[in-house]
Design a protein around this motif. Structure first.
Motif, PDB file in Angstrom:
ATOM      1  N   GLY A  60       5.779  41.363  17.138  1.00 63.22           N
ATOM      2  CA  GLY A  60       6.941  41.037  17.959  1.00 63.22           C
ATOM      3  C   GLY A  60       7.121  39.551  18.193  1.00 63.22           C
ATOM      4  O   GLY A  60       8.244  39.060  18.319  1.00 63.22           O
ATOM      5  N   SER A  91      10.286  43.398  16.077  1.00 65.49           N
ATOM      6  CA  SER A  91      10.359  44.552  16.974  1.00 65.49           C
ATOM      7  C   SER A  91       9.108  44.603  17.855  1.00 65.49           C
ATOM      8  O   SER A  91       7.993  44.377  17.381  1.00 65.49           O
ATOM      9  CB  SER A  91      10.479  45.828  16.139  1.00 65.49           C
ATOM     10  OG  SER A  91      10.552  46.939  16.983  1.00 65.49           O
ATOM     11  N   GLY A  94       9.550  48.908  20.226  1.00 66.89           N
ATOM     12  CA  GLY A  94      10.824  49.506  19.855  1.00 66.89           C
ATOM     13  C   GLY A  94      12.044  48.660  20.171  1.00 66.89           C
ATOM     14  O   GLY A  94      13.168  49.056  19.855  1.00 66.89           O
ATOM     15  N   PRO A  96      14.392  45.551  19.414  1.00 70.81           N
ATOM     16  CA  PRO A  96      14.646  44.651  18.285  1.00 70.81           C
ATOM     17  C   PRO A  96      14.543  43.185  18.705  1.00 70.81           C
ATOM     18  O   PRO A  96      14.678  42.849  19.883  1.00 70.81           O
ATOM     19  CB  PRO A  96      16.078  45.006  17.859  1.00 70.81           C
ATOM     20  CG  PRO A  96      16.700  45.650  19.042  1.00 70.81           C
ATOM     21  CD  PRO A  96      15.581  46.289  19.823  1.00 70.81           C
TER      22      PRO A  96
END
Length: 139
Positions: A60, A91, A94, A96
């Motif tokens: 992420g 991501s 979950g 974006p």
């Protein structure tokens, strides 16, 4: 090991989490170490488990870096406060990528044996992180 030696290992551990060095992981983390991670039912284990935690964060936030701000040590335990900084470019749980930067605190407790970490309870400010990337309303 002494309290001062454990504190020195924490500085090396910070180098490890910022580089994801397999060599440092194997040196600093006991093969049977247990890591309790928020949002996971099962504990992560050993150097590979901690590398998986770092990989999850780097998925992420590829540029994430941890700064060790302070620590308190007693016996075989070290309490550490970190600041995590990075850019949401992938991501995460979950959500974006947003391109937003984060600056989040984490309070972690470590237990050492023979110079290696054998247990960690990690508590990053996940609510603050999710608010900063816009995944959760700020108020």
């Amino acid at each position: 090991m002494t309290i001062e030696a454990n504190k020195q290992q924490m500085h090396r551990f910070t180098e490890f989490i910022n580089t994801a060095s397999v060599k440092l992981a194997e040196e600093l983390i006991a093969p049977d170490a247990i890591f309790y991670v928020p949002a996971r039912e099962d504990a992560m284990k050993g150097p590979d488990g901690y590398l998986a935690i770092i990989q999850m964060m780097r998925t992420g936030f590829p540029d994430i870096q941890w700064t060790l701000k302070e620590m308190v040590a007693e016996g075989d335990k070290v309490a550490a406060r970190f600041i995590m900084r990075g850019t949401h470019q992938g991501s995460f749980f979950g959500f974006p990528p947003t391109g937003k930067t984060i600056e989040v605190q984490a309070m972690n407790f470590y237990r050492f044996s023979d110079g290696q970490i054998v247990e960690e309870y990690g508590q990053p400010d996940m609510l603050g992180l999710l608010q900063q990337i816009g995944a959760v309303p700020s108020s």
